[in-house]
Design a protein around this motif. Structure first.
Motif, PDB file in Angstrom:
ATOM      1  N   ALA A 190      25.330 -28.395 -38.243  1.00  0.00           N
ATOM      2  CA  ALA A 190      25.789 -29.585 -37.508  1.00  0.00           C
ATOM      3  C   ALA A 190      26.312 -30.596 -38.525  1.00  0.00           C
ATOM      4  O   ALA A 190      25.638 -31.573 -38.861  1.00  0.00           O
ATOM      5  N   GLY A 191      27.526 -30.364 -39.005  1.00  0.00           N
ATOM      6  CA  GLY A 191      28.092 -31.189 -40.069  1.00  0.00           C
ATOM      7  C   GLY A 191      28.484 -32.585 -39.633  1.00  0.00           C
ATOM      8  O   GLY A 191      28.751 -33.443 -40.484  1.00  0.00           O
ATOM      9  N   ASN A 192      28.536 -32.828 -38.335  1.00  0.00           N
ATOM     10  CA  ASN A 192      28.930 -34.150 -37.840  1.00  0.00           C
ATOM     11  C   ASN A 192      27.737 -35.024 -37.461  1.00  0.00           C
ATOM     12  O   ASN A 192      27.908 -36.061 -36.810  1.00  0.00           O
ATOM     13  N   VAL A 193      26.532 -34.633 -37.858  1.00  0.00           N
ATOM     14  CA  VAL A 193      25.340 -35.447 -37.604  1.00  0.00           C
ATOM     15  C   VAL A 193      24.940 -36.132 -38.906  1.00  0.00           C
ATOM     16  O   VAL A 193      24.608 -35.457 -39.890  1.00  0.00           O
ATOM     17  N   LYS A 194      24.993 -37.453 -38.895  1.00  0.00           N
ATOM     18  CA  LYS A 194      24.724 -38.233 -40.107  1.00  0.00           C
ATOM     19  C   LYS A 194      23.612 -39.239 -39.848  1.00  0.00           C
ATOM     20  O   LYS A 194      23.403 -39.707 -38.723  1.00  0.00           O
ATOM     21  N   GLU A 195      22.925 -39.602 -40.926  1.00  0.00           N
ATOM     22  CA  GLU A 195      21.898 -40.634 -40.858  1.00  0.00           C
ATOM     23  C   GLU A 195      22.594 -41.989 -40.710  1.00  0.00           C
ATOM     24  O   GLU A 195      23.560 -42.282 -41.418  1.00  0.00           O
ATOM     25  N   VAL A 196      22.125 -42.803 -39.775  1.00  0.00           N
ATOM     26  CA  VAL A 196      22.840 -44.019 -39.393  1.00  0.00           C
ATOM     27  C   VAL A 196      23.008 -44.989 -40.557  1.00  0.00           C
ATOM     28  O   VAL A 196      24.108 -45.515 -40.796  1.00  0.00           O
ATOM     29  N   THR A 197      21.961 -45.242 -41.320  1.00  0.00           N
ATOM     30  CA  THR A 197      22.003 -46.306 -42.331  1.00  0.00           C
ATOM     31  C   THR A 197      22.888 -45.959 -43.516  1.00  0.00           C
ATOM     32  O   THR A 197      23.742 -46.752 -43.931  1.00  0.00           O
TER      33      THR A 197
ATOM     34  N   GLY B 112      29.506 -25.900 -38.563  1.00  0.00           N
ATOM     35  CA  GLY B 112      28.918 -26.278 -37.289  1.00  0.00           C
ATOM     36  C   GLY B 112      29.318 -27.676 -36.849  1.00  0.00           C
ATOM     37  O   GLY B 112      29.324 -28.612 -37.656  1.00  0.00           O
ATOM     38  N   GLN B 113      29.647 -27.812 -35.572  1.00  0.00           N
ATOM     39  CA  GLN B 113      30.020 -29.095 -34.971  1.00  0.00           C
ATOM     40  C   GLN B 113      29.188 -29.300 -33.713  1.00  0.00           C
ATOM     41  O   GLN B 113      29.436 -28.677 -32.681  1.00  0.00           O
ATOM     42  N   ALA B 114      28.161 -30.149 -33.806  1.00  0.00           N
ATOM     43  CA  ALA B 114      27.312 -30.436 -32.658  1.00  0.00           C
ATOM     44  C   ALA B 114      28.058 -31.313 -31.647  1.00  0.00           C
ATOM     45  O   ALA B 114      29.106 -31.888 -31.952  1.00  0.00           O
ATOM     46  N   PHE B 115      27.498 -31.428 -30.444  1.00  0.00           N
ATOM     47  CA  PHE B 115      28.154 -32.220 -29.401  1.00  0.00           C
ATOM     48  C   PHE B 115      28.361 -33.652 -29.882  1.00  0.00           C
ATOM     49  O   PHE B 115      27.394 -34.350 -30.196  1.00  0.00           O
ATOM     50  N   PRO B 116      29.594 -34.123 -29.946  1.00  0.00           N
ATOM     51  CA  PRO B 116      29.869 -35.420 -30.572  1.00  0.00           C
ATOM     52  C   PRO B 116      29.359 -36.624 -29.801  1.00  0.00           C
ATOM     53  O   PRO B 116      29.171 -37.697 -30.379  1.00  0.00           O
ATOM     54  N   TYR B 117      29.113 -36.465 -28.484  1.00  0.00           N
ATOM     55  CA  TYR B 117      28.698 -37.601 -27.662  1.00  0.00           C
ATOM     56  C   TYR B 117      27.225 -37.534 -27.289  1.00  0.00           C
ATOM     57  O   TYR B 117      26.817 -38.080 -26.259  1.00  0.00           O
ATOM     58  N   THR B 118      26.428 -36.903 -28.134  1.00  0.00           N
ATOM     59  CA  THR B 118      25.002 -36.747 -27.845  1.00  0.00           C
ATOM     60  C   THR B 118      24.297 -38.082 -27.553  1.00  0.00           C
ATOM     61  O   THR B 118      23.494 -38.158 -26.612  1.00  0.00           O
ATOM     62  N   PRO B 119      24.544 -39.167 -28.294  1.00  0.00           N
ATOM     63  CA  PRO B 119      23.837 -40.424 -27.996  1.00  0.00           C
ATOM     64  C   PRO B 119      24.239 -41.056 -26.666  1.00  0.00           C
ATOM     65  O   PRO B 119      23.573 -41.992 -26.208  1.00  0.00           O
ATOM     66  N   ILE B 120      25.315 -40.564 -26.045  1.00  0.00           N
ATOM     67  CA  ILE B 120      25.710 -41.043 -24.717  1.00  0.00           C
ATOM     68  C   ILE B 120      25.155 -40.122 -23.637  1.00  0.00           C
ATOM     69  O   ILE B 120      24.677 -40.563 -22.595  1.00  0.00           O
ATOM     70  N   ALA B 121      25.203 -38.812 -23.900  1.00  0.00           N
ATOM     71  CA  ALA B 121      24.715 -37.823 -22.928  1.00  0.00           C
ATOM     72  C   ALA B 121      23.197 -37.850 -22.817  1.00  0.00           C
ATOM     73  O   ALA B 121      22.637 -37.448 -21.797  1.00  0.00           O
ATOM     74  N   ASN B 122      22.526 -38.297 -23.877  1.00  0.00           N
ATOM     75  CA  ASN B 122      21.075 -38.399 -23.902  1.00  0.00           C
ATOM     76  C   ASN B 122      20.682 -39.856 -24.119  1.00  0.00           C
ATOM     77  O   ASN B 122      21.463 -40.619 -24.684  1.00  0.00           O
ATOM     78  N   PRO B 123      19.477 -40.254 -23.726  1.00  0.00           N
ATOM     79  CA  PRO B 123      19.016 -41.601 -24.080  1.00  0.00           C
ATOM     80  C   PRO B 123      19.073 -41.806 -25.597  1.00  0.00           C
ATOM     81  O   PRO B 123      18.642 -40.939 -26.361  1.00  0.00           O
TER      82      PRO B 123
END
Length: 243
Positions: free
Chosen positions: A70-77, A100-111
């Motif tokens: 999941a190369g598009n998942v990064k730590e926020v800070t 790997g490319q995880a679902f890009p809108y995960t923080p919208i699709a999930n709480p």
């Protein structure tokens, strides 16, 4: 498929795999991790896996016998990578890069609180950098294992060059034919193999002179009621479901 192509097969899983059944709910995804390990999956990416929350996902990733990409998942800070972005496999005398490319809108699709410290997104520039890096490390074939959805994959294929194929998920499209998309350095195949194990997307590459010269793709239907169950897998499923 493995018997037909000894030493030349990669089995890729596009996500939405750890969640959605009673046993998955009760085991918080551990049942499917056991199944995937037994099946011999080579790499996966994710979407509804994140419904268990960041801590549980990290716990389950450690139990996998293969890469969680999941190369598009990064730590926020700080923007550091949370997961492995890509893997290079040796098959049939070739080096194959899988990104790997995880679902890009995960923080919208999930709480949002479930993945509060992680950011997602499409990140075309990041994808281009990963493709270039894989090529730089000798990958003769580059495949993106994506949970973008078919429409986003088609757009990405026009913007990012150097990808031989995007094997996608999320929109559950059973695509009998791969779509060929042109970009500045060549062409990219885009396909999607439906959902829930109804199909196996079988993509064969013919590689000559260090690059893909031809391909064959077919959507192989899995008629579960007509196929004899694998004894070991059947026993594992029964053990999981017994309680």
């Amino acid at each position: 498929i493995r018997a037909e192509r000894p030493g030349k097969v990669l089995l890729l899983d596009g996500g939405d795999t750890w969640q959605g059944s009673y046993t998955s709910l009760q085991s918080r995804g551990a049942d499917m991790v056991g199944i995937m390990n037994a099946l011999g999956v080579d790499a996966m990416t994710a979407h509804w896996e994140f419904t268990y929350g960041a801590k549980r996902v990290e716990e389950l990733v450690k139990q996998l016998r293969f890469p969680f990409l999941a190369g598009n998942v990064k730590e926020v800070t700080w923007g550091d990578a949370v997961f492995q972005a890509r893997a290079v496999f040796e098959r049939g005398g070739l080096r194959i890069g899988v990104i790997g490319q995880a679902f890009p809108y995960t923080p919208i699709a999930n709480p949002r609180y479930m993945v509060a410290d992680w950011e997602f997104g499409i990140q075309d520039q990041n994808m281009q950098a990963m493709v270039d890096e894989a090529r730089g490390k000798g990958a003769q074939v580059v495949v993106v294992l994506s949970h973008n959805g078919m429409d986003v994959d088609l757009k990405m294929a026009t913007r990012v060059s150097g990808i031989d194929a995007i094997m996608g998920g999320h929109t559950h499209d059973g695509m009998p034919v791969a779509t060929v998309v042109s970009n500045k350095s060549g062409k990219t195949l885009v396909t999607n193999a439906g959902s829930n194990g109804k199909f196996l997307g079988v993509l064969d590459f013919d590689v000559k002179g260090g690059k893909v010269s031809d391909y064959r793709y077919r959507l192989l239907p899995v008629f579960a009621n007509m196929l004899p169950a694998d004894k070991d897998m059947d026993a594992l499923i029964n053990r999981i479901r017994a309680p």
